[in-house]
Design an enzyme around this catalytic site. Structure first.
Site, PDB file in Angstrom:
ATOM      1  N   SER A 255       0.831  -1.191   0.000  1.00  7.62           N
ATOM      2  CA  SER A 255       0.000   0.000   0.000  1.00  7.62           C
ATOM      3  C   SER A 255       0.864   1.239   0.000  1.00  7.62           C
ATOM      4  CB  SER A 255      -0.933   0.012   1.209  1.00  7.62           C
ATOM      5  OG  SER A 255      -0.253   0.562   2.308  1.00  7.62           O
ATOM      6  N   LYS A 256       0.242   2.324  -0.377  1.00  5.02           N
ATOM      7  CA  LYS A 256       0.946   3.595  -0.485  1.00  5.02           C
ATOM      8  C   LYS A 256       1.671   3.911   0.828  1.00  5.02           C
ATOM      9  CE  LYS A 256       1.243   7.956  -2.329  1.00  5.02           C
ATOM     10  NZ  LYS A 256       2.624   8.236  -2.107  1.00  5.02           N
ATOM     11  N   ARG A 257       1.065   3.471   1.929  1.00  2.00           N
ATOM     12  CA  ARG A 257       1.641   3.807   3.223  1.00  2.00           C
ATOM     13  C   ARG A 257       3.029   3.205   3.427  1.00  2.00           C
ATOM     14  NH1 ARG A 257      -2.206   1.463   6.369  1.00  2.00           N
ATOM     15  NH2 ARG A 257      -3.592   1.519   4.580  1.00  2.00           N
ATOM     16  N   GLY A 259       5.480   3.058   1.409  1.00  2.00           N
ATOM     17  CA  GLY A 259       6.606   3.720   0.751  1.00  2.00           C
ATOM     18  C   GLY A 259       6.948   3.273  -0.656  1.00  2.00           C
TER      19      GLY A 259
END
Ligand code: GLU
Length: 485
Positions: A255-257, A259
């Protein structure tokens, strides 16, 4: 028999960044169609106006252009089935929904928010997913007319059966069958007259002549409802190609979280666009051979979507690094230099021959973003501990280092043309004279001129780039540090 031309589309919702999974979807959709000489369309799915992010569409254009996934039709160049932005197609959908109402495949729903909230609460209390109870399906024609005349707000819902099953075929996941009792009468047209995302998606795929729907497996669960829409309209069902999820590890989706998940993040870290694309191609697909390095052109040739796996793909940063290193090695020195320059500039302001630095780094760099930390000692010698002079294998100690550097200093001072070759010859003469191990002399020089344990080159290469004056001053500094220990 004439074979229908393949048409695929990339249908991103503009979120402001390009998730690796979305880019892979775009790539697979592109490869599937180009493998057969078909068309690749870009459609912007912006029905959810609340979630719009400024500049988000530009990110999509830029990524497709950079990666070479050229679309044949799209908002920027038009085409025969435009417009290609859903918000510009808003007038199209209502009539299709009404057509379904006439067929009994959809119905007007006038339920108030309050009533729906109660239904929702009830299902929550029972720990069941929310399902509309078909209340409005049972309104009489007259009741509907009356409410429409009175301008009571309404939505149009799909009328799904409650018994039996709905099945559809997916090329990757096979036959998928669900109980109709699980199907929600999803909203097709919202109370503002605009389509829901799900409805617009199906109508557009049909109107745009999409033959193969390529998308992430998160859409598998909605696909039975989509399929029912095709059937209700009497439209030809497209070939479904749902791609496996991309995972960070066995438990978490990428996920984008965390990185690494967006194309921009990876570019920012210094991965090359071609390497990223090549790596992404292998997330869920393999050519059936051991080959791993493919240009886009080569991928078009070898890509067979039947080889897409259904098991989740793990995003492996180590493999991506390796692949990026391979792409960097394939660059010419000039190309590498061009790409490395902005990274040098972050930490090197003084006037060194950076081309020589590129020659050193070219084959040792896996990720461009790591260049600054490798070359940060050129401008200023870092503070370092004399422990760095100790190297067991080289038989180098602080004492031998001090002795050898002191012996070398006047000889180095006497060198007139300060080049790699001259340095090499002079220093090796000293090594022979002293009858010591190479490392006992080379290690301290490298340590003194860099102040670092790991450097992109050896003693002579670094001293050559640093120049005579700077190198000697650093060696003197080393002697001083060792003496004052
Ligand atoms: N707009 C959807 C997304 O961005 C794609 C849906 C589809 O490809 O059918 O995830």
């Amino acid at each position: 028999m004439s074979v229908k031309k393949i048409r695929t589309r990339f249908a991103p919702s503009p979120t402001g960044y390009m998730h690796v999974g979305n880019l892979r979807t775009a790539l697979y959709a592109y490869l599937i169609t180009k493998h057969e000489g078909g068309d690749f369309l870009l459609r912007i799915e912006d029905t959810d106006q609340e979630r719009l992010v400024e500049g988000a569409v530009d990110v999509i254009y830029k990524t497709l252009e950079m990666t070479g996934l050229k679309h044949d039709e799209g908002p920027d160049m038009g085409g025969p089935v435009g417009p290609y932005v859903q918000s510009e197609r808003r007038g199209i959908y209502l009539e299709y929904a009404k057509n379904l109402v006439e067929k009994g495949e959809a119905y007007y729903c006038f339920c108030s928010k309050e009533r729906l909230d109660i239904l929702r609460e009830n299902s929550e209390a029972l720990k069941r997913p929310f399902k509309y109870d078909k209340h409005c399906l049972h309104l009489s024609k007259e009741e509907i007319e009356e409410k429409l005349k009175a301008e009571i707000p309404y939505v149009i819902r799909q009328n799904n059966p409650t018994e039996g099953t709905t099945a559809f075929d997916d090329v990757i996941y096979g036959k998928i069958s669900v109980d109709n009792s699980e199907l929600e009468d999803m909203v097709l047209i919202k109370s503002d007259g605009l389509p829901t995302y799900n409805f617009a998606n199906v109508v557009d795929d049909h109107l745009m002549g999409i033959t193969h729907v390529v998308r992430g497996s998160e859409y598998l669960s909605s696909s039975p409802k989509y399929n029912r829409l095709y059937e209700a309209f009497g439209w030809e069902v497209p070939v479904y190609v749902h791609c496996p999820p991309i995972m960070k590890d066995a438990h978490q989706k990428l996920s984008k979280r965390n990185g690494d998940a967006s194309f921009e993040d990876l570019l920012g870290k210094g991965y090359l666009k071609d390497a990223i694309l090549n790596y992404i191609a292998l997330l869920g697909w393999n050519p059936g051979t051991n080959d791993e390095i493919f240009s886009l052109e080569e991928l078009i040739n070898v890509f067979d979507y039947k080889n897409i796996n259904k098991s989740p793909a793990i995003f492996d940063p180590v493999k991506l690094r390796w692949m990026n290193g391979e792409y960097i090695k394939k660059l010419t020195l000039d190309e590498f230099h061009e790409l490395a320059l902005p990274y040098y500039k972050q930490v090197i302001k003084k006037d060194f021959d950076l081309k020589k630095l590129s020659a050193l780094l070219h084959n040792r760099t896996e990720v461009l973003g790591e260049i600054p930390e490798q070359v940060d000692f050129f401008d200023t010698l870092p503070e370092y501990s004399t422990d760095l002079y100790v190297h067991k294998k080289m038989k180098s100690t602080e004492e031998t280092s001090l002795q050898n550097l002191k012996h070398l200093l006047p000889i180095l001072e006497g060198i007139e043309t300060w080049t790699f070759d001259v340095l090499h010859d002079e220093v090796f003469k000293v090594i022979a004279e002293l009858g010591v191990k190479n490392g006992q002399v080379l290690w301290p020089i490298r340590t003194a001129v860099s102040g670092k344990q790991f450097t992109p080159g050896g003693a002579f290469e670094l001293a050559d780039i640093l120049g005579k004056e700077e190198s000697l001053s650093r060696i003197k500094k080393g002697i001083e540090l060792l003496e004052n220990k």
